[in-house]
Design a protein around this motif. Structure first.
Motif, mmCIF file in Angstrom:
data_model
loop_
_atom_site.group_PDB
_atom_site.id
_atom_site.type_symbol
_atom_site.label_atom_id
_atom_site.label_comp_id
_atom_site.label_asym_id
_atom_site.label_seq_id
_atom_site.Cartn_x
_atom_site.Cartn_y
_atom_site.Cartn_z
ATOM 1 N N GLY A 88 0.982 -1.325 -0.098
ATOM 2 C CA GLY A 88 0.081 0.038 0.141
ATOM 3 C C GLY A 88 0.882 1.278 -0.085
ATOM 4 O O GLY A 88 0.482 2.217 0.073
ATOM 5 N N VAL A 89 2.339 1.260 -0.133
ATOM 6 C CA VAL A 89 2.967 2.266 -0.044
ATOM 7 C C VAL A 89 3.222 2.879 -1.428
ATOM 8 O O VAL A 89 3.374 2.115 -2.612
ATOM 9 C CB VAL A 89 4.328 2.026 0.418
ATOM 10 N N TRP A 90 3.197 4.251 -1.763
ATOM 11 C CA TRP A 90 3.267 4.965 -2.813
ATOM 12 C C TRP A 90 4.519 5.596 -2.965
ATOM 13 O O TRP A 90 4.780 6.330 -1.678
ATOM 14 C CB TRP A 90 2.127 5.872 -3.249
ATOM 15 N N ARG A 91 5.333 5.971 -4.013
ATOM 16 C CA ARG A 91 6.169 7.104 -4.124
ATOM 17 C C ARG A 91 5.598 8.242 -4.762
ATOM 18 O O ARG A 91 4.611 8.136 -5.373
ATOM 19 C CB ARG A 91 7.417 6.691 -4.777
ATOM 20 N N SER A 92 6.020 9.606 -4.354
ATOM 21 C CA SER A 92 5.434 10.699 -4.619
ATOM 22 C C SER A 92 6.540 11.747 -4.747
ATOM 23 O O SER A 92 7.580 11.875 -3.881
ATOM 24 C CB SER A 92 4.380 11.154 -3.515
ATOM 25 N N THR A 93 6.621 12.419 -6.074
ATOM 26 C CA THR A 93 7.479 13.627 -6.001
ATOM 27 C C THR A 93 6.762 14.813 -6.829
ATOM 28 O O THR A 93 6.141 14.808 -7.388
ATOM 29 C CB THR A 93 8.749 13.098 -7.114
ATOM 30 N N TRP A 94 7.213 15.910 -5.680
ATOM 31 C CA TRP A 94 6.551 17.250 -6.139
ATOM 32 C C TRP A 94 7.639 17.908 -6.494
ATOM 33 O O TRP A 94 8.616 18.143 -5.855
ATOM 34 C CB TRP A 94 5.646 17.750 -4.844
ATOM 35 N N VAL A 95 7.260 19.059 -7.735
ATOM 36 C CA VAL A 95 8.333 20.046 -7.994
ATOM 37 C C VAL A 95 7.621 21.234 -8.213
ATOM 38 O O VAL A 95 6.482 21.395 -8.814
ATOM 39 C CB VAL A 95 8.718 19.516 -9.621
#
Length: 158
Positions: A88-95
Motif C-alpha cells: 500500500g505504499v506509494w512514491r510521490s515527487t512534487w516539483v
C-alpha cells in the motif's frame, strides 16, 4: 508505434494501465478549486484561491496532479504505487519551479486519510468525500514538533 503530438499527450493517460491499482490518488481525478491558507509562525494567515487538477500519467502507471496558485506557484506531483517499499505504499515527487523546490515522499492510506511522509515534511489528505477534501502541509521543527504551514480546503469544479 504512434508518435505523440505533444509532451502533454505523451505524459497524460486516459486511466490506469491494466492491472495497476491507482485508486488511492486516482479518486481525485478531475478538476478542483481550492482555498489555500498560509499559516505564518507568528499566527497570521493569508488565504488565496487556486485550482488543482488530477489525472493519470506515464502510460497509466502513475497519477499526476498540478496545483496552481496564481502569482505564487505552480506545482506538479507524480505518484505511483511501489510494492517494494511496502504494501500500500506509494512514491510521490512534487516539483515547484517558482520557489525552486523538490520534495519526495512515501505515501499511504492512514485511517480515512492519506499521509505523505517526507521526513521533515508531512502532507495529509483528510475529510475525503466525493466532492471535497482537506489537505495540510506540516514541517518538523528542531524540537520535533510539527508546525502547520499551509492548508487547502478543496472542492470539485462543476
Amino acid at each position: 508505434m504512434t508518435i505523440r503530438s505533444s509532451v502533454g499527450a505523451a505524459f497524460q493517460a486516459d486511466g490506469p494501465a491494466e492491472g495497476v491499482d491507482l485508486r488511492l490518488f486516482g479518486q481525485f481525478a478531475g478538476s478542483w478549486w481550492l482555498d489555500c491558507t498560509d499559516h505564518d509562525p507568528d499566527g497570521s494567515t493569508t488565504t488565496r484561491r487556486g485550482e488543482w487538477h488530477f489525472g493519470y500519467a506515464l502510460g497509466g502507471l502513475a497519477t499526476t496532479d498540478v496545483w496552481i496558485l496564481p502569482g505564487v506557484e505552480h506545482g506538479v506531483s507524480v505518484r505511483f504505487p511501489d510494492p517494494a517499499a511496502g504494501a500500500g505504499v506509494w512514491r510521490s515527487t512534487w516539483v515547484g519551479p517558482g520557489k525552486r523546490r523538490v520534495h519526495t515522499f512515501l505515501a499511504a492510506q492512514v485511517g480515512d486519510g492519506i499521509v505523505l511522509d517526507g521526513g521533515d515534511l508531512r502532507w495529509t489528505f483528510s475529510d475525503i468525500a466525493t466532492d471535497t477534501f482537506r489537505w495540510r502541509n506540516e514541517a518538523r521543527q528542531p524540537d520535533g514538533d510539527w508546525r502547520l504551514q499551509q492548508t487547502f480546503q478543496v472542492w470539485r469544479q462543476t
